[in-house]
Design an enzyme around this catalytic site. Structure first.
Site, PDB file in Angstrom:
ATOM      1  N   GLY A  47      -7.340   2.861  -1.637  1.00 27.77           N
ATOM      2  CA  GLY A  47      -8.351   1.846  -1.342  1.00 27.77           C
ATOM      3  C   GLY A  47      -8.608   1.062  -2.626  1.00 27.77           C
ATOM      4  O   GLY A  47      -8.788   1.661  -3.686  1.00 27.77           O
ATOM      5  N   ALA A  48      -8.616  -0.265  -2.508  1.00 25.95           N
ATOM      6  CA  ALA A  48      -8.631  -1.123  -3.702  1.00 25.95           C
ATOM      7  C   ALA A  48      -9.807  -0.842  -4.654  1.00 25.95           C
ATOM      8  O   ALA A  48      -9.592  -0.591  -5.848  1.00 25.95           O
ATOM      9  CB  ALA A  48      -8.587  -2.587  -3.270  1.00 25.95           C
ATOM     10  N   GLN A 195      -4.143   6.094   7.646  1.00 24.85           N
ATOM     11  CA  GLN A 195      -5.490   6.009   7.066  1.00 24.85           C
ATOM     12  C   GLN A 195      -6.543   5.775   8.146  1.00 24.85           C
ATOM     13  O   GLN A 195      -7.703   6.175   7.985  1.00 24.85           O
ATOM     14  CB  GLN A 195      -5.562   4.860   6.044  1.00 24.85           C
ATOM     15  CG  GLN A 195      -4.803   5.099   4.753  1.00 24.85           C
ATOM     16  CD  GLN A 195      -3.411   4.511   4.821  1.00 24.85           C
ATOM     17  OE1 GLN A 195      -2.792   4.466   5.875  1.00 24.85           O
ATOM     18  NE2 GLN A 195      -2.902   4.074   3.690  1.00 24.85           N
ATOM     19  N   ASP A 236      -6.632  -6.094  -0.360  1.00 27.61           N
ATOM     20  CA  ASP A 236      -6.232  -5.542  -1.667  1.00 27.61           C
ATOM     21  C   ASP A 236      -6.133  -6.647  -2.706  1.00 27.61           C
ATOM     22  O   ASP A 236      -6.251  -6.384  -3.905  1.00 27.61           O
ATOM     23  CB  ASP A 236      -4.915  -4.786  -1.536  1.00 27.61           C
ATOM     24  CG  ASP A 236      -5.159  -3.459  -0.828  1.00 27.61           C
ATOM     25  OD1 ASP A 236      -5.241  -3.465   0.415  1.00 27.61           O
ATOM     26  OD2 ASP A 236      -5.343  -2.450  -1.527  1.00 27.61           O
ATOM     27  N   ASN A 246      -3.191  -7.125   2.563  1.00 27.15           N
ATOM     28  CA  ASN A 246      -3.879  -5.905   3.023  1.00 27.15           C
ATOM     29  C   ASN A 246      -2.843  -4.972   3.665  1.00 27.15           C
ATOM     30  O   ASN A 246      -1.659  -5.327   3.765  1.00 27.15           O
ATOM     31  CB  ASN A 246      -5.016  -6.257   3.989  1.00 27.15           C
ATOM     32  CG  ASN A 246      -5.908  -5.063   4.277  1.00 27.15           C
ATOM     33  OD1 ASN A 246      -6.387  -4.407   3.349  1.00 27.15           O
ATOM     34  ND2 ASN A 246      -6.120  -4.738   5.539  1.00 27.15           N
TER      35      ASN A 246
HETATM   36  O1  MRU Z   1      -2.559   2.037   0.669  1.00 25.92           O
HETATM   37  P1  MRU Z   1      -4.064   2.087   0.688  1.00 25.92           P
HETATM   38  O2  MRU Z   1      -4.608   3.137   1.582  1.00 25.92           O
HETATM   39  O3  MRU Z   1      -4.639   2.135  -0.717  1.00 25.92           O
HETATM   40  O4  MRU Z   1      -4.474   0.694   1.285  1.00 25.92           O
HETATM   41  C1  MRU Z   1      -5.833   0.388   1.447  1.00 25.92           C
HETATM   42  C2  MRU Z   1      -6.061  -0.867   2.170  1.00 25.92           C
HETATM   43  O5  MRU Z   1      -5.144  -1.572   2.507  1.00 25.92           O
HETATM   44  C3  MRU Z   1      -7.464  -1.277   2.379  1.00 25.92           C
HETATM   45  O6  MRU Z   1      -7.565  -2.010   3.536  1.00 25.92           O
HETATM   46  C4  MRU Z   1      -7.878  -2.108   1.174  1.00 25.92           C
HETATM   47  O7  MRU Z   1      -7.808  -1.373  -0.021  1.00 25.92           O
HETATM   48  C5  MRU Z   1      -9.176  -2.769   1.273  1.00 25.92           C
HETATM   49  S1  MRU Z   1     -10.559  -1.797   1.746  1.00 25.92           S
HETATM   50  C6  MRU Z   1     -11.249  -1.135   0.425  1.00 25.92           C
END
Ligand code: MRU
Length: 352
Positions: A47-48, A195, A236, A246
């Site tokens: 998550g970003a 996720q 992201d 995203n």
């Molecule tokens: O690969 P991840 O699980 O880190 O990807 C996360 C996402 O794509 C979320 O939608 C994104 O970070 C924004 S929400 C905080």
């Protein structure tokens, strides 16, 4: 508890191990920078906003682990830590944003290495606290867009686990629920790391928000048959023209929503906005190991034939034309994004 925390007793970074959820709620501690960088890459934390704050604590870890006896020596070690942490995942700009903030703080005048070590930790703590506040503000703003009775399709995990607390798109949904609005969430499974099915469903269950898990390829059906009033996801990285990177599958979801006249909201803190990139084509897209796709089992057997190859881009770009609005902690941004997006940064500057 928070997704990421500093453990002062062991001088370690403590993370909720997101690979173990929903089966086991466990935490895991990291005491050196290479191990923490690997944890980001392996998605112990993801998550970003969460990986940005984790990297900030990683810099504090690097400072305390460095034996440098001079400020210049410590600064050189911190640059090396930033290099390791920054290379862990390329798409979410929050990682680079957090490291730049930490390096800028390290470059400010200081009288001793120990003072710099303490400053690194204080700065990381501040960024963690700010993240919670930012997400709460964003949740309040985004909740305004949700009507009583809405069914919302949500992609990936954007909840408390994706940030330090609260989260982005899921934070808005949680806030609307806490305000007494009846909301129902159709949770995209989010292949291949699931996720949605694993983390978003777990969070919604804890908050008592009604949901159903759908396969990613079912979203078009629900949108076309009028069973969803909104689509919400995080980001992201957002380019200057409003294009959004995203989780893989976001683009198809936004296309289907747009084709059916369903509003699409991307929710992100200002730290996910990268005005240095003109459009989404400039955003680096992480391609992960094909094993994440091929590991799928059905009836105890591998789903794919032996020797099959796979492609596994972790993110995609949703062109800004498909988005109804971007929701940030500084307000809701409507098209034209190219003009209105820089405006949220200027508005803040003139208030300072
Ligand atoms: O690969 P991840 O699980 O880190 O990807 C996360 C996402 O794509 C979320 O939608 C994104 O970070 C924004 S929400 C905080």
């Amino acid at each position: 508890m928070r997704t990421v925390e500093w453990d002062p007793i062991h001088q370690a970074v403590q993370l909720i191990d997101q690979r173990q959820l929903p089966g086991n709620f466990t935490t895991v501690s990291f005491r050196d920078v290479p191990a923490l960088a690997e944890a980001i890459r392996a998605m112990v934390v993801r998550g970003a906003p969460a990986i940005g704050v984790t990297a900030a604590f990683g810099m504090a870890l690097g400072a305390y682990n460095s034996n440098a006896a001079s400020v210049e020596g410590l600064r050189a070690d911190l640059k090396a830590s930033a290099g390791l942490l920054g290379a862990a995942r390329p798409t979410a700009v929050n990682l680079a944003w957090a490291l730049e903030r930490m390096l800028a703080a390290a470059a400010m005048p200081v009288s001793s290495p120990d003072e710099l070590r303490e400053r690194m930790l204080r700065m990381a703590q501040q960024m963690a606290d700010e993240d919670v506040e930012t997400n709460r503000r964003m949740a309040l703003i985004g909740a305004e867009l949700i009507a009583d009775g809405d069914t919302i399709i949500h992609h990936c995990n954007t909840g408390a686990l994706a940030a330090v607390d609260w989260g982005t798109a899921l934070g808005c949904i949680r806030m609307a629920h806490e305000q007494g609005k009846r909301v129902h969430v159709l949770v995209d499974e989010t292949r291949p790391r699931l996720q949605g099915a694993r983390l978003t469903a777990w969070e919604l269950g804890r908050w008592g928000i009604p949901y159903e898990i759908i396969t990613d390829n079912a979203a078009g059906y629900f949108l076309r048959s009028g069973q969803a009033q909104k689509v919400m996801f995080g980001a992201d990285r957002v380019a200057a023209n409003g294009d959004v990177a995203n989780k893989i599958g976001t683009y198809m979801l936004a296309l289907a929503a747009h084709a059916n006249g369903v509003p699409v909201f991307a929710v992100m803190p200002a730290s996910s906005i990268d005005l240095s990139l003109a459009n989404g084509n400039c955003i680096p897209i992480e391609e992960r190991d094909e094993a994440e796709v091929l590991d799928l089992q059905v009836n105890g057997q591998p789903a794919a034939p032996a020797g099959a190859r796979a492609r596994n881009p972790a993110f995609d770009i949703t062109p800004h034309e498909l988005l109804t609005a971007l929701v940030t902690e500084r307000g809701v941004v409507y098209p034209p994004f190219e003009t209105n997006l820089p405006g949220i940064f200027q508005a803040t500057k003139s208030r300072e």
